[in-house]
Design a protein around this motif. Structure first.
Motif, PDB file in Angstrom:
ATOM      1  N   ASN A 277       0.821  -1.209   0.000  1.00  0.00           N
ATOM      2  CA  ASN A 277       0.000   0.000   0.000  1.00  0.00           C
ATOM      3  C   ASN A 277       0.854   1.259   0.000  1.00  0.00           C
ATOM      4  O   ASN A 277       0.728   2.126   0.860  1.00  0.00           O
ATOM      5  N   GLU A 278       1.746   1.355  -0.957  1.00  0.00           N
ATOM      6  CA  GLU A 278       2.659   2.500  -1.078  1.00  0.00           C
ATOM      7  C   GLU A 278       2.358   3.322  -2.329  1.00  0.00           C
ATOM      8  O   GLU A 278       3.260   3.865  -2.968  1.00  0.00           O
ATOM      9  N   GLU A 279       1.062   3.486  -2.678  1.00  0.00           N
ATOM     10  CA  GLU A 279       0.749   4.240  -3.903  1.00  0.00           C
ATOM     11  C   GLU A 279       1.267   5.673  -3.828  1.00  0.00           C
ATOM     12  O   GLU A 279       1.623   6.264  -4.853  1.00  0.00           O
ATOM     13  N   ALA A 280       1.379   6.203  -2.627  1.00  0.00           N
ATOM     14  CA  ALA A 280       1.827   7.597  -2.479  1.00  0.00           C
ATOM     15  C   ALA A 280       3.352   7.729  -2.586  1.00  0.00           C
ATOM     16  O   ALA A 280       3.861   8.813  -2.836  1.00  0.00           O
ATOM     17  N   ASN A 281       4.070   6.623  -2.397  1.00  0.00           N
ATOM     18  CA  ASN A 281       5.538   6.686  -2.342  1.00  0.00           C
ATOM     19  C   ASN A 281       6.250   5.943  -3.465  1.00  0.00           C
ATOM     20  O   ASN A 281       7.375   6.278  -3.826  1.00  0.00           O
ATOM     21  N   ALA A 282       5.613   4.873  -3.988  1.00  0.00           N
ATOM     22  CA  ALA A 282       6.336   3.924  -4.842  1.00  0.00           C
ATOM     23  C   ALA A 282       7.030   4.583  -6.036  1.00  0.00           C
ATOM     24  O   ALA A 282       8.220   4.334  -6.281  1.00  0.00           O
ATOM     25  N   ALA A 283       6.330   5.440  -6.778  1.00  0.00           N
ATOM     26  CA  ALA A 283       6.918   6.028  -7.995  1.00  0.00           C
ATOM     27  C   ALA A 283       8.150   6.865  -7.655  1.00  0.00           C
ATOM     28  O   ALA A 283       9.234   6.656  -8.226  1.00  0.00           O
TER      29      ALA A 283
ATOM     30  N   SER B 256      -0.847  -5.364  -2.261  1.00  0.00           N
ATOM     31  CA  SER B 256      -1.415  -4.067  -1.873  1.00  0.00           C
ATOM     32  C   SER B 256      -2.865  -3.937  -2.324  1.00  0.00           C
ATOM     33  O   SER B 256      -3.252  -4.457  -3.365  1.00  0.00           O
ATOM     34  N   ALA B 257      -3.652  -3.216  -1.518  1.00  0.00           N
ATOM     35  CA  ALA B 257      -5.070  -2.967  -1.850  1.00  0.00           C
ATOM     36  C   ALA B 257      -5.209  -1.675  -2.639  1.00  0.00           C
ATOM     37  O   ALA B 257      -6.266  -1.386  -3.193  1.00  0.00           O
ATOM     38  N   ASP B 258      -4.141  -0.893  -2.706  1.00  0.00           N
ATOM     39  CA  ASP B 258      -4.213   0.407  -3.417  1.00  0.00           C
ATOM     40  C   ASP B 258      -3.601   0.271  -4.810  1.00  0.00           C
ATOM     41  O   ASP B 258      -3.475  -0.819  -5.346  1.00  0.00           O
ATOM     42  N   ARG B 259      -3.123   1.373  -5.398  1.00  0.00           N
ATOM     43  CA  ARG B 259      -2.672   1.361  -6.799  1.00  0.00           C
ATOM     44  C   ARG B 259      -1.187   1.027  -6.948  1.00  0.00           C
ATOM     45  O   ARG B 259      -0.573   1.280  -7.991  1.00  0.00           O
ATOM     46  N   THR B 260      -0.579   0.452  -5.889  1.00  0.00           N
ATOM     47  CA  THR B 260       0.866   0.166  -5.965  1.00  0.00           C
ATOM     48  C   THR B 260       1.222  -0.683  -7.186  1.00  0.00           C
ATOM     49  O   THR B 260       2.173  -0.397  -7.908  1.00  0.00           O
ATOM     50  N   GLY B 261       0.449  -1.701  -7.466  1.00  0.00           N
ATOM     51  CA  GLY B 261       0.718  -2.593  -8.610  1.00  0.00           C
ATOM     52  C   GLY B 261       0.603  -1.857  -9.942  1.00  0.00           C
ATOM     53  O   GLY B 261       1.486  -1.955 -10.807  1.00  0.00           O
ATOM     54  N   GLU B 262      -0.446  -1.098 -10.063  1.00  0.00           N
ATOM     55  CA  GLU B 262      -0.697  -0.315 -11.292  1.00  0.00           C
ATOM     56  C   GLU B 262       0.465   0.654 -11.535  1.00  0.00           C
ATOM     57  O   GLU B 262       0.977   0.776 -12.647  1.00  0.00           O
TER      58      GLU B 262
ATOM     59  N   PHE C 253      18.558  -3.872  -0.180  1.00  0.00           N
ATOM     60  CA  PHE C 253      17.146  -3.621  -0.039  1.00  0.00           C
ATOM     61  C   PHE C 253      16.905  -2.350   0.751  1.00  0.00           C
ATOM     62  O   PHE C 253      17.698  -1.996   1.630  1.00  0.00           O
ATOM     63  N   THR C 254      15.835  -1.663   0.373  1.00  0.00           N
ATOM     64  CA  THR C 254      15.460  -0.399   1.006  1.00  0.00           C
ATOM     65  C   THR C 254      13.954  -0.260   0.857  1.00  0.00           C
ATOM     66  O   THR C 254      13.404  -0.683  -0.159  1.00  0.00           O
ATOM     67  N   PRO C 255      13.234   0.266   1.852  1.00  0.00           N
ATOM     68  CA  PRO C 255      11.779   0.273   1.770  1.00  0.00           C
ATOM     69  C   PRO C 255      11.241   1.245   0.727  1.00  0.00           C
ATOM     70  O   PRO C 255      11.885   2.244   0.405  1.00  0.00           O
ATOM     71  N   ALA C 256      10.055   0.970   0.214  1.00  0.00           N
ATOM     72  CA  ALA C 256       9.425   1.843  -0.790  1.00  0.00           C
ATOM     73  C   ALA C 256       8.783   3.060  -0.147  1.00  0.00           C
ATOM     74  O   ALA C 256       8.194   3.886  -0.848  1.00  0.00           O
ATOM     75  N   ASP C 257       8.900   3.199   1.183  1.00  0.00           N
ATOM     76  CA  ASP C 257       8.308   4.373   1.843  1.00  0.00           C
ATOM     77  C   ASP C 257       9.320   5.503   2.013  1.00  0.00           C
ATOM     78  O   ASP C 257       9.048   6.473   2.719  1.00  0.00           O
TER      79      ASP C 257
ATOM     80  N   LEU D 131      14.684   8.806   7.693  1.00  0.00           N
ATOM     81  CA  LEU D 131      13.741   9.901   7.434  1.00  0.00           C
ATOM     82  C   LEU D 131      12.364   9.532   7.965  1.00  0.00           C
ATOM     83  O   LEU D 131      12.000   8.355   7.979  1.00  0.00           O
ATOM     84  N   PRO D 132      11.593  10.533   8.407  1.00  0.00           N
ATOM     85  CA  PRO D 132      10.242  10.217   8.872  1.00  0.00           C
ATOM     86  C   PRO D 132       9.382   9.718   7.710  1.00  0.00           C
ATOM     87  O   PRO D 132       9.608  10.086   6.561  1.00  0.00           O
ATOM     88  N   ARG D 133       8.440   8.853   8.005  1.00  0.00           N
ATOM     89  CA  ARG D 133       7.508   8.406   6.973  1.00  0.00           C
ATOM     90  C   ARG D 133       6.549   9.569   6.745  1.00  0.00           C
ATOM     91  O   ARG D 133       5.834   9.968   7.659  1.00  0.00           O
ATOM     92  N   VAL D 134       6.534  10.117   5.508  1.00  0.00           N
ATOM     93  CA  VAL D 134       5.694  11.299   5.295  1.00  0.00           C
ATOM     94  C   VAL D 134       4.274  10.919   4.897  1.00  0.00           C
ATOM     95  O   VAL D 134       3.304  11.551   5.308  1.00  0.00           O
ATOM     96  N   THR D 135       4.123   9.873   4.135  1.00  0.00           N
ATOM     97  CA  THR D 135       2.763   9.468   3.742  1.00  0.00           C
ATOM     98  C   THR D 135       2.627   7.965   3.902  1.00  0.00           C
ATOM     99  O   THR D 135       3.604   7.247   4.032  1.00  0.00           O
ATOM    100  N   GLY D 136       1.368   7.555   3.863  1.00  0.00           N
ATOM    101  CA  GLY D 136       1.144   6.121   4.017  1.00  0.00           C
ATOM    102  C   GLY D 136       1.252   5.747   5.473  1.00  0.00           C
ATOM    103  O   GLY D 136       1.617   6.552   6.325  1.00  0.00           O
TER     104      GLY D 136
END
Ligand SMILES: Nc1nc2c(ncn2[C@@H]2O[C@H](COP(=O)(O)OP(=O)(O)O)[C@@H](O)[C@H]2O)c(=O)[nH]1
Ligand SMILES: [Mg+2]
Length: 239
Positions: A12-18, A44-50, A91-95, A198-203
């Protein structure tokens, strides 16, 4: 120059992934290495895959790996590791809670280690998370000795060959402990470097809910027993 696979777990990282992938891609192109970027959409239930499929059209050396249903942080990392084809895996998180340009700090330490972990010198998470981490790192150190300063730091680099000798069962938050303890007990060298957190800004971060913590401690006890059994068997088989 060794080649590099870069794995980004995403739930569920649609706000961060791109922007996370664009940042990693910009850094990777400057490294002068043969590299690939793998975004793992962990059910993910959001647009992460798309978003991942759209990125495949325009980001060089980029691949989306996805599975449903959600497997958990460990499960998403393992899916990325299985898809990786290069000599090194980072490896590094998508957030975007790490600055991927600091990968150079980890690469520099490869002459003295097989696994290089970041450590969050100034962790940007809630106090309760820091307290949990202190408790976790202390218990793990009691069970396995010193592995590294910040066991669950989500920014790490290692030689892919290690995965041929260390089997990781956990799909949850235990993955780092299993990987580090399994590698150390087979003689691989571990070191760590301070990295910016860094702080998680979204998601939403879901790494700290009680269910995850209780499951991790139960898995830890089981893993301690399993590792001892595995090492005994390897000794018996003269490996
Ligand atoms: N929490 C959680 N994160 C997942 C999962 N699968 C993949 N991830 C990704 O793993 C990374 C770390 O998760 P996060 O919740 O931010 O953990 P934290 O930074 O340790 O609080 C993020 O990029 C998530 O999108 C999952 O099932 N649960
Ligand atoms: Mg996070």
């Amino acid at each position: 120059m060794l080649s590099l696979s870069i794995v980004l777990p995403a739930y569920n990282e649609e706000a961060n992934a791109a922007s996370a992938v664009e940042q990693v891609s910009a850094v990777a192109q400057q490294l002068g290495m043969d590299y690939e970027i793998i975004l793992v959409n962990d059910g993910s239930a959001d647009r992460t895959g798309e978003i991942g499929r759209e990125l495949e059209q325009r980001i060089p050396n980029f691949r989306l790996v996805e599975h449903y249903p959600n497997r958990g942080y460990g499960g998403s990392l393992k899916a990325g590791f299985a898809a990786a084809s290069k000599e090194l895996i980072a490896f590094t998180p998508a957030d975007k809670q790490f600055d991927f340009s600091e990968i150079t700090l980890l690469l520099e330490r490869l002459d003295e280690a097989d696994i290089v972990s970041g450590y969050r010198a100034d962790r940007q998470d809630a106090f309760i998370r820091k307290l949990n981490a202190l408790g976790w790192n202390t218990v793990v150190r009691l069970l396995f000795g010193r592995l590294c300063r910040d066991i669950d730091c989500g920014f790490k680099l290692f030689r892919r060959e290690i995965l041929e000798h260390v089997n990781i069962a956990s799909d949850g938050a235990m993955i780092d402990t299993e990987f580090l303890a399994g590698a150390k007990s087979r003689g691989y060298r571990i070191t760590d470097v301070p990295v910016t957190h860094l702080p998680r800004v979204t998601g939403e971060a879901t790494g700290a809910n009680l269910k995850v913590i209780v499951k991790a401690f139960r898995d830890l006890a089981r893993f301690r027993l399993r590792l001892s059994r595995e090492l005994r068997e390897e000794m018996d088989n003269g490996r």
